[in-house]
Every structure is written in C-alpha cells, then in structure tokens.
Scaffold this active site. Structure first.
Site, PDB file in Angstrom:
ATOM      1  N   LYS A 137       0.822  -1.210   0.000  1.00 50.29           N
ATOM      2  CA  LYS A 137       0.000   0.000   0.000  1.00 50.29           C
ATOM      3  C   LYS A 137       0.864   1.272   0.000  1.00 50.29           C
ATOM      4  O   LYS A 137       2.067   1.224   0.307  1.00 50.29           O
ATOM      5  CB  LYS A 137      -0.925  -0.025   1.222  1.00 50.29           C
ATOM      6  CG  LYS A 137      -1.993  -1.128   1.147  1.00 50.29           C
ATOM      7  CD  LYS A 137      -2.929  -1.054   2.352  1.00 50.29           C
ATOM      8  CE  LYS A 137      -4.049  -2.069   2.264  1.00 50.29           C
ATOM      9  NZ  LYS A 137      -4.952  -2.004   3.449  1.00 50.29           N
ATOM     10  N   TYR A 163     -12.663  -1.714  -3.293  1.00 50.11           N
ATOM     11  CA  TYR A 163     -13.109  -1.852  -1.906  1.00 50.11           C
ATOM     12  C   TYR A 163     -14.634  -1.719  -1.785  1.00 50.11           C
ATOM     13  O   TYR A 163     -15.142  -1.344  -0.717  1.00 50.11           O
ATOM     14  CB  TYR A 163     -12.401  -0.821  -1.028  1.00 50.11           C
ATOM     15  CG  TYR A 163     -10.982  -1.225  -0.653  1.00 50.11           C
ATOM     16  CD1 TYR A 163     -10.758  -2.333   0.172  1.00 50.11           C
ATOM     17  CD2 TYR A 163      -9.874  -0.521  -1.098  1.00 50.11           C
ATOM     18  CE1 TYR A 163      -9.471  -2.716   0.536  1.00 50.11           C
ATOM     19  CE2 TYR A 163      -8.572  -0.903  -0.747  1.00 50.11           C
ATOM     20  CZ  TYR A 163      -8.387  -1.996   0.073  1.00 50.11           C
ATOM     21  OH  TYR A 163      -7.114  -2.375   0.439  1.00 50.11           O
ATOM     22  N   ASN A 201      -1.944   0.206   7.097  1.00 48.30           N
ATOM     23  CA  ASN A 201      -1.436  -1.103   7.529  1.00 48.30           C
ATOM     24  C   ASN A 201      -0.577  -1.820   6.490  1.00 48.30           C
ATOM     25  O   ASN A 201      -0.449  -3.043   6.513  1.00 48.30           O
ATOM     26  CB  ASN A 201      -2.598  -1.968   8.024  1.00 48.30           C
ATOM     27  CG  ASN A 201      -3.628  -2.217   6.938  1.00 48.30           C
ATOM     28  OD1 ASN A 201      -3.462  -1.762   5.818  1.00 48.30           O
ATOM     29  ND2 ASN A 201      -4.666  -2.944   7.269  1.00 48.30           N
ATOM     30  N   HIS A 251      -2.174  -5.427   1.576  1.00 48.83           N
ATOM     31  CA  HIS A 251      -3.494  -6.052   1.353  1.00 48.83           C
ATOM     32  C   HIS A 251      -3.298  -7.505   0.956  1.00 48.83           C
ATOM     33  O   HIS A 251      -2.310  -7.843   0.289  1.00 48.83           O
ATOM     34  CB  HIS A 251      -4.226  -5.332   0.207  1.00 48.83           C
ATOM     35  CG  HIS A 251      -5.431  -6.088  -0.290  1.00 48.83           C
ATOM     36  ND1 HIS A 251      -6.669  -5.982   0.295  1.00 48.83           N
ATOM     37  CD2 HIS A 251      -5.568  -7.004  -1.294  1.00 48.83           C
ATOM     38  CE1 HIS A 251      -7.518  -6.787  -0.336  1.00 48.83           C
ATOM     39  NE2 HIS A 251      -6.871  -7.419  -1.310  1.00 48.83           N
ATOM     40  N   GLU A 270      -9.916 -10.240  -7.623  1.00 50.97           N
ATOM     41  CA  GLU A 270      -8.953  -9.155  -7.392  1.00 50.97           C
ATOM     42  C   GLU A 270      -7.764  -9.253  -8.345  1.00 50.97           C
ATOM     43  O   GLU A 270      -7.243  -8.240  -8.788  1.00 50.97           O
ATOM     44  CB  GLU A 270      -8.482  -9.194  -5.933  1.00 50.97           C
ATOM     45  CG  GLU A 270      -9.589  -8.777  -4.964  1.00 50.97           C
ATOM     46  CD  GLU A 270      -9.158  -8.793  -3.503  1.00 50.97           C
ATOM     47  OE1 GLU A 270     -10.005  -8.474  -2.658  1.00 50.97           O
ATOM     48  OE2 GLU A 270      -7.993  -9.122  -3.207  1.00 50.97           O
TER      49      GLU A 270
HETATM   50  P1  ADP Z   1      -8.021  -6.658   5.616  1.00 54.40           P
HETATM   51  O1  ADP Z   1      -7.221  -5.685   4.775  1.00 54.40           O
HETATM   52  O2  ADP Z   1      -7.223  -7.223   6.762  1.00 54.40           O
HETATM   53  O3  ADP Z   1      -8.710  -7.724   4.795  1.00 54.40           O
HETATM   54  P2  ADP Z   1     -10.604  -5.312   5.805  1.00 54.40           P
HETATM   55  O4  ADP Z   1     -10.962  -6.000   4.521  1.00 54.40           O
HETATM   56  O5  ADP Z   1     -11.564  -5.441   6.944  1.00 54.40           O
HETATM   57  O6  ADP Z   1      -9.176  -5.795   6.336  1.00 54.40           O
HETATM   58  O7  ADP Z   1     -10.411  -3.762   5.547  1.00 54.40           O
HETATM   59  C1  ADP Z   1      -9.824  -3.280   4.353  1.00 54.40           C
HETATM   60  C2  ADP Z   1      -8.882  -2.149   4.712  1.00 54.40           C
HETATM   61  O8  ADP Z   1      -9.643  -1.036   5.240  1.00 54.40           O
HETATM   62  C3  ADP Z   1      -7.882  -2.460   5.814  1.00 54.40           C
HETATM   63  O9  ADP Z   1      -6.735  -3.182   5.350  1.00 54.40           O
HETATM   64  C4  ADP Z   1      -7.535  -1.087   6.334  1.00 54.40           C
HETATM   65  O10 ADP Z   1      -6.618  -0.388   5.462  1.00 54.40           O
HETATM   66  C5  ADP Z   1      -8.893  -0.388   6.271  1.00 54.40           C
HETATM   67  N1  ADP Z   1      -9.642  -0.516   7.519  1.00 54.40           N
HETATM   68  C6  ADP Z   1     -10.273  -1.636   7.992  1.00 54.40           C
HETATM   69  N2  ADP Z   1     -10.869  -1.401   9.174  1.00 54.40           N
HETATM   70  C7  ADP Z   1     -10.624  -0.098   9.471  1.00 54.40           C
HETATM   71  C8  ADP Z   1     -10.975   0.762  10.578  1.00 54.40           C
HETATM   72  N3  ADP Z   1     -11.691   0.330  11.608  1.00 54.40           N
HETATM   73  N4  ADP Z   1     -10.536   2.030  10.536  1.00 54.40           N
HETATM   74  C9  ADP Z   1      -9.803   2.505   9.496  1.00 54.40           C
HETATM   75  N5  ADP Z   1      -9.445   1.756   8.422  1.00 54.40           N
HETATM   76  C10 ADP Z   1      -9.842   0.466   8.415  1.00 54.40           C
HETATM   77 MG    MG Z   2     -10.206  -7.553   3.372  1.00 56.54          MG
END
Ligand code: ADP
Ligand code: MG
Length: 141
Positions: free
Chosen positions: A11, A51, A114, A117, A128
């Site tokens: 990212k 997303y 974070n 992805h 994807e």
């Molecule tokens: P992952 O990436 O672990 O699959 P998710 O699909 O739930 O997690 O979320 C997609 C992305 O959205 C996350 O990687 C993160 O960048 C962002 N995100 C998820 N939850 C939150 C939150 N509570 N607050 C801010 N950003 C979030």
């Molecule tokens: Mg996800």
C-alpha cells in the site's frame, strides 16, 4: 489442479516509508512465488470498486483517500496454501493486534495505514487478480 494464487498489494504508506523492498524480501524468504507485479496509482473510481464490499462503512471514504494517496505495488503470489499463508505473513488488520514479526506489526502504523493487502478467499482472489492483471500479463489466468 488449479494453481492457487492470491493478490497482494503493497500500500502507499509502505512505499512512502521505504519499506516496499523489505516486504518483497519477506515474500521471497517465505517461499511464495511472485508471478506478476505492477506499480500504479489507483484512481478514486478504481479504489471505490476494489473496496466496494466496504462501501457505507465509517472508514470507507478515508480508505479511498489513503489508497489513492500514492503509488501501490500489486503482486500475484502463488504457492501452497497461498491465501492463508499471505494473510498470516501480513498479520491482523490492526498492526497493534498483529503478531510479532508480521508485516503489519513491523511496517503498519494504524488500522488504516497497515502497509499491505491480501485477498481473503479463493473467489475474491480470482476477482482481485483479474481487476489488476490481464491474461497476457499473467499466463493461464
Ligand atoms: P483486511 O485488509 O485485513 O482484509 P478489511 O478487509 O476489513 O481488512 O479492511 C480493508 C482495509 O480497510 C484495511 O486493510 C484497512 O486499510 C482499512 N480498515 C479496515 N478497518 C478499518 C478501521 N476500523 N478504521 C480505518 N481503516 C480500516
Ligand atoms: Mg479484506
């Protein structure tokens, strides 16, 4: 047998902090294979589509701002049990909750920023990968 692939994204935060190479090294050291790679900056439209499953959630708009804030590197990874292994290497979504030594623990700075992805299931992985890579970039897709 269908080869199992997943989509990984390094990212924008990880590119900005100069950690992309370290993340690529984690992947190479894991034994997963990098089958294809592309660096690009997502448009807001593309990020919204990618997303789409999170549309309406409180973090959605800021997630799109983040994901369009700079270039990303998308990777197609393959290997044994690829989807679960890549998610394990990444660690939990929230770096504070991620296990020691995981990419998000090492290079993520918040639940939004974070670093990476990973697809969460075979069907989403397939979708994807097709979102970012054409058949000619990825033979046998
Ligand atoms: P992952 O990436 O672990 O699959 P998710 O699909 O739930 O997690 O979320 C997609 C992305 O959205 C996350 O990687 C993160 O960048 C962002 N995100 C998820 N939850 C939150 C939150 N509570 N607050 C801010 N950003 C979030
Ligand atoms: Mg996800």
């Amino acid at each position: 047998m269908q080869s199992i692939r997943t989509l990984a994204i390094i990212k924008p935060d990880a590119l900005r902090s100069g950690d992309a190479g370290k993340i690529l090294t984690v992947i190479e050291d894991s034994g997963l294979t990098i089958e294809a790679a592309r660096m690009f900056r997502l448009t807001r439209e593309q990020a919204g589509e990618f997303y789409g499953v999170h549309k309406g959630k409180p973090f959605y708009e800021e997630l799109l701002s983040f994901m369009t804030s700079g270039p990303c590197i998308a990777l197609v990874l393959s290997g044994e049990n690829t989807i679960a292994r890549w998610r394990e290497l990444m660690g939990a979504t929230d770096p504070e909750k991620a296990a020691e030594g995981t990419i998000r623990k090492l290079y993520g700075t918040s639940v939004r920023f974070n670093a990476c992805h990973g697809s969460d299931a075979p069907e989403t992985a397939r979708q994807e990968i097709a979102f970012f890579f054409s058949g000619s970039e990825l033979p046998e897709n």
